[in-house]
Enzyme design. Structure first.
Site, PDB file in Angstrom:
ATOM      1  N   LYS A  22       0.899  -1.233  -0.077  1.00 24.52           N
ATOM      2  CA  LYS A  22      -0.041   0.073   0.043  1.00 24.52           C
ATOM      3  C   LYS A  22       0.938   1.249  -0.013  1.00 24.52           C
ATOM      4  O   LYS A  22       0.548   2.082  -0.699  1.00 24.52           O
ATOM      5  CB  LYS A  22      -0.944   0.031   1.360  1.00 24.52           C
ATOM      6  CG  LYS A  22      -1.497   1.271   1.613  1.00 24.52           C
ATOM      7  CD  LYS A  22      -2.290   1.363   2.770  1.00 24.52           C
ATOM      8  CE  LYS A  22      -1.480   1.556   3.969  1.00 24.52           C
ATOM      9  NZ  LYS A  22      -1.064   3.051   4.339  1.00 24.52           N
ATOM     10  N   ASN A  23       1.844   1.213   0.867  1.00 25.00           N
ATOM     11  CA  ASN A  23       2.798   2.519   1.120  1.00 25.00           C
ATOM     12  C   ASN A  23       3.719   2.652  -0.186  1.00 25.00           C
ATOM     13  O   ASN A  23       4.309   3.664  -0.328  1.00 25.00           O
ATOM     14  CB  ASN A  23       3.308   2.493   2.405  1.00 25.00           C
ATOM     15  CG  ASN A  23       2.491   2.786   3.357  1.00 25.00           C
ATOM     16  OD1 ASN A  23       1.200   3.088   3.228  1.00 25.00           O
ATOM     17  ND2 ASN A  23       2.884   2.464   4.610  1.00 25.00           N
ATOM     18  N   CYS A 117      -4.697  13.266  13.282  1.00 29.85           N
ATOM     19  CA  CYS A 117      -4.452  11.928  12.964  1.00 29.85           C
ATOM     20  C   CYS A 117      -4.286  11.154  14.284  1.00 29.85           C
ATOM     21  O   CYS A 117      -3.808  11.520  15.302  1.00 29.85           O
ATOM     22  CB  CYS A 117      -3.092  11.798  12.280  1.00 29.85           C
ATOM     23  SG  CYS A 117      -2.163  10.143  12.336  1.00 29.85           S
ATOM     24  N   ARG A 122       1.347  15.082  13.254  1.00 28.52           N
ATOM     25  CA  ARG A 122       1.923  14.566  11.891  1.00 28.52           C
ATOM     26  C   ARG A 122       2.193  15.921  11.066  1.00 28.52           C
ATOM     27  O   ARG A 122       1.289  16.164  10.297  1.00 28.52           O
ATOM     28  CB  ARG A 122       1.428  13.447  11.453  1.00 28.52           C
ATOM     29  CG  ARG A 122       1.639  12.232  12.132  1.00 28.52           C
ATOM     30  CD  ARG A 122       0.724  11.085  11.618  1.00 28.52           C
ATOM     31  NE  ARG A 122       1.332  10.429  10.237  1.00 28.52           N
ATOM     32  CZ  ARG A 122       0.897   9.535   9.396  1.00 28.52           C
ATOM     33  NH1 ARG A 122      -0.414   9.054   9.675  1.00 28.52           N
ATOM     34  NH2 ARG A 122       1.491   9.192   8.280  1.00 28.52           N
ATOM     35  N   ASP A 308       5.086   0.755  11.890  1.00 27.31           N
ATOM     36  CA  ASP A 308       3.897   0.162  11.493  1.00 27.31           C
ATOM     37  C   ASP A 308       3.996  -1.362  11.906  1.00 27.31           C
ATOM     38  O   ASP A 308       2.764  -1.976  11.581  1.00 27.31           O
ATOM     39  CB  ASP A 308       3.818  -0.025   9.934  1.00 27.31           C
ATOM     40  CG  ASP A 308       3.738   1.613   9.238  1.00 27.31           C
ATOM     41  OD1 ASP A 308       3.408   2.237  10.236  1.00 27.31           O
ATOM     42  OD2 ASP A 308       3.688   1.864   8.174  1.00 27.31           O
ATOM     43  N   ARG A 400      -8.359  -0.362   5.412  1.00 29.62           N
ATOM     44  CA  ARG A 400      -7.660   0.707   4.609  1.00 29.62           C
ATOM     45  C   ARG A 400      -6.277   0.268   4.012  1.00 29.62           C
ATOM     46  O   ARG A 400      -5.870   0.647   3.006  1.00 29.62           O
ATOM     47  CB  ARG A 400      -7.191   1.871   5.768  1.00 29.62           C
ATOM     48  CG  ARG A 400      -8.428   2.992   6.073  1.00 29.62           C
ATOM     49  CD  ARG A 400      -8.013   4.006   6.968  1.00 29.62           C
ATOM     50  NE  ARG A 400      -6.955   4.700   6.150  1.00 29.62           N
ATOM     51  CZ  ARG A 400      -6.211   5.611   6.747  1.00 29.62           C
ATOM     52  NH1 ARG A 400      -6.459   6.226   7.851  1.00 29.62           N
ATOM     53  NH2 ARG A 400      -5.322   6.177   5.960  1.00 29.62           N
TER      54      ARG A 400
END
Ligand code: EPU
Length: 430
Positions: A22-23, A117, A122, A308, A400
Site C-alpha cells: 500500500k505504502n 491523526c 504529524r 507500522d 484501509r
C-alpha cells in the site's frame, strides 16, 4: 460498519501470500500525475486507501481504472484541475503526496492540509520546506496549501526531521524534482523500500534518480516523463503482520511474497522471541512452539523495526514469558491500541514513549474497537490468541491497508468472520 468476530486460541497453520505494498502504491499513483502518457501499475492492493486516492486523482482530472488483469491504468484526461479537497484528504494523509507532482506538472497545487491523526501530531513542514527550496511559492489559506512555481529549480535540500527522515516528504520532493531544471540533492532522505520503488517507477518513466535507498538522493531534472509499466513491491508490513499472526497463535505459517531483504528488523525480533524462522529470498516461514520470550524493541526508520509493526509486536508481547519493553521512536504517541489490548486482560503500562508489557499465559476474548490501521491489525492478532470470542469493531481502519484480512487468516485456520455491526454476536467463551 463491519466488525470481525474472532474465536481465538487456535494455532494458525498453512501458506498465505502477501499482496502489493500500500505504502509503495500510494505515492506511485500520485506521481503518475507527472506522466504525459498512461501508466500501468501492477500489484496495487485492493484496499480502501487506494480507492480514496483514486477519488482524489479523479478530482484532479486523472482517471484510474482497474483492468481485468488487475493492473491499474492511470491517465491524465484533464490537466486543468489543481485542487485536492479537504473532504478527501482528511480521510487519508497520503493524499498529500499529490502536492509535489501537481506543482511540478501543472505549476500550481491547492491541497488541503491533512489535519489530525490518531498516531499523534504529524506535521508536513518538511514537505513544504523541500518544495520551497525547489523554488515554489507557498502559502496556507483556510486550511489549504497553495503552491505555485513557473519553474522548479534543482537545489540542495535536507529533509531530516526531529524523528528522522520523512517517507512521504521524500516522495513529494523527489517526485517534484524529476521535472526541475538542474540537479537536486536530497539529504537525510527516507531509505524505505517504498522510496526505492517510487524512484524505480519514476526512472521507468524517464526520470534520472540515483541513490534511492541511501540517505542522499540525486535527481537530475528532465523535460518530461513518459508512460510505462511498473510492478509494486510486496507489502512488508502485511507480511510481518501475517508472520506475527503465526507467532502469537503458536502456529506454523508460511508467508509467500515476503522479501527477506525488507524484513530484517522484524525477523530479528521474532528470532529473539524464540520463533523458528526459515527464509528464502521471497518467502518466510515461522514456527512458534512455545510462549514467546520477552522482546525489547525500539522502532525507527528503515532498516530498523518499522513503527507500522509496533502495535502487532506489542500484541505479541502480551503473551510473552516475562517483561517486554516497546519504545516508539517514530510516532511517540502511537499507542491507541494499548487500552484496547488491556480489555483482553493484557498488562501494559505506558512509560512516556514506551509501553512496558508484562506477558500473560492467556488473553480472554472481549469487545474491542480499532482506531487506526496497524493498531486495528494488532487487535485482530491479539483476538486470534485470546481464549473465547472477540469482536473487533470499526474494522474499516484495517480495511484501509489490508486486502481481505479475514479471508487470508481464515485460510490459515482462523475462526474469523466479517459481520455487520448492527447484528452483535454473543461474546464469551465458545
Ligand atoms: N515529520 C515531521 N515533519 C514532516 C513530516 C514528518 O516532523 O514534514 C515527522 C513525523 O511527525 C514523524 C516522522 O517525521 O515523527 C516520520 O514521519 P513520516 O513523514 O515518515 O511519515 P509519513 O510519510 O506521513 C509514512 C507511512 C506511514 C508510516 C510512516 C513511518 C505512507 C503512506 N505512510 O507516513 O504508514 O508509519 O511513513 O514509516 O507511506 C500506515 O501504513 O499505517 C502508516 C501510518
Amino acid at each position: 460498519m463491519d466488525l470481525l468476530r474472532i474465536t481465538g486460541d487456535t494455532p494458525l497453520t498453512g501458506t498465505v501470500t502477501a499482496g502489493g505494498s500500500k505504502n509503495a502504491a500510494l505515492p506511485i499513483m500520485a506521481a503518475s500525475i507527472l506522466a504525459t502518457e498512461p501508466v500501468l501499475i501492477e500489484r496495487v492492493p485492493e484496499v480502501v486507501d487506494v480507492t480514496t486516492l483514486s477519488a482524489v486523482l479523479a478530482q484532479l482530472g486523472v482517471e484510474v481504472k482497474r483492468q481485468d488483469d488487475g493492473a491499474l491504468r492511470i491517465e491524465t484526461v484533464d490537466s486543468s484541475p489543481t485542487r485536492a479537497d479537504y473532504e478527501l484528504v482528511r480521510r487519508m494523509r497520503a493524499s498529500f503526496c499529490v502536492l509535489g507532482p501537481l506543482l511540478a506538472r501543472r505549476r500550481r497545487a491547492v491541497v488541503s492540509l491533512p489535519g489530525g491523526c490518531n498516531l499523534g501530531d504529524r506535521p508536513v513542514d518538511l514537505h513544504l520546506a523541500g518544495l520551497a527550496a525547489l523554488g515554489a511559492k507557498l502559502r496556507i489559506d483556510r486550511g489549504y496549501v497553495i503552491a505555485e512555481a513557473d519553474e522548479l529549480r534543482g537545489a540542495d535540500i535536507s529533509l531530516l526531521g526531529p524523528h528522522g527522515a520523512t517517507v512521504t516528504g521524500t516522495a513529494n520532493v523527489m517526485s517534484a524534482a524529476t521535472l526541475a531544471r538542474g540537479t537536486t540533492i536530497i539529504r537525510g532522505a527516507a531509505r524505505e523500500p517504498e522510496i526505492v520503488d517510487l524512484a524505480d517507477f519514476l526512472n521507468t518513466l524517464g526520470a534520472r534518480i540515483v541513490g534511492a535507498g541511501e540517505a542522499t538522493i540525486e535527481i537530475v531534472g528532465v523535460e518530461h516523463l513518459n508512460g510505462g509499466t511498473h510492478r509494486v513491491i510486496p507489502d512488508r508490513i502485511e507480511a510481518a503482520t501475517l508472520l506475527i499472526a503465526g507467532a502469537i497463535t503458536g502456529g506454523n505459517v508460511h508467508v509467500k511474497n515476503a522479501r527477506l531483504e525488507h524484513l530484517g528488523g522484524v525477523l530479528d525480533v521474532l528470532d529473539r522471541a524464540g520463533a523458528e524462522l526459515s527464509v528464502s529470498a521471497n518467502s518466510v516461514s515461522i514456527l512458534m512452539q512455545n510462549r514467546p520470550r520477552p522482546i525489547q524493541v525500539t522502532t525507527c526508520p528503515y532498516p530498523g523495526v518499522p513503527t507500522d509493526v509496533q502495535p502487532q509486536l506489542t500484541a505479541l508481547a502480551t503473551i510473552a514469558e516475562g517483561r517486554s519493553e516497546i519504545v516508539e521512536g517514530v510516532f511517540p504517541d502511537r499507542f491507541m491500541h494499548v487500552p484496547e489490548l488491556k480489555r483482553l486482560g493484557a498488562r501494559i503500562e505506558r512509560a512516556g514513549h514506551a509501553a512496558v508489557v508484562d506477558g500473560l499465559r492467556r488473553l480472554v476474548g472481549a469487545e474491542l474497537m480499532a482506531s487506526d490501521l496497524r493498531g486495528g491489525a494488532a487487535l485482530v492478532l491479539a483476538a486470534l490468541a485470546a481464549e473465547g470470542v472477540s469482536l473487533v469493531r470499526r474494522i474499516y481502519h484495517v480495511d484501509r491497508g489490508h486486502e481481505q484480512i479475514e479471508r487470508k487468516l481464515a485460510r490459515l485456520g482462523a475462526q474469523i468472520e466479517r459481520c455487520r455491526d448492527q447484528q452483535p454476536a454473543k461474546v464469551g467463551s465458545s
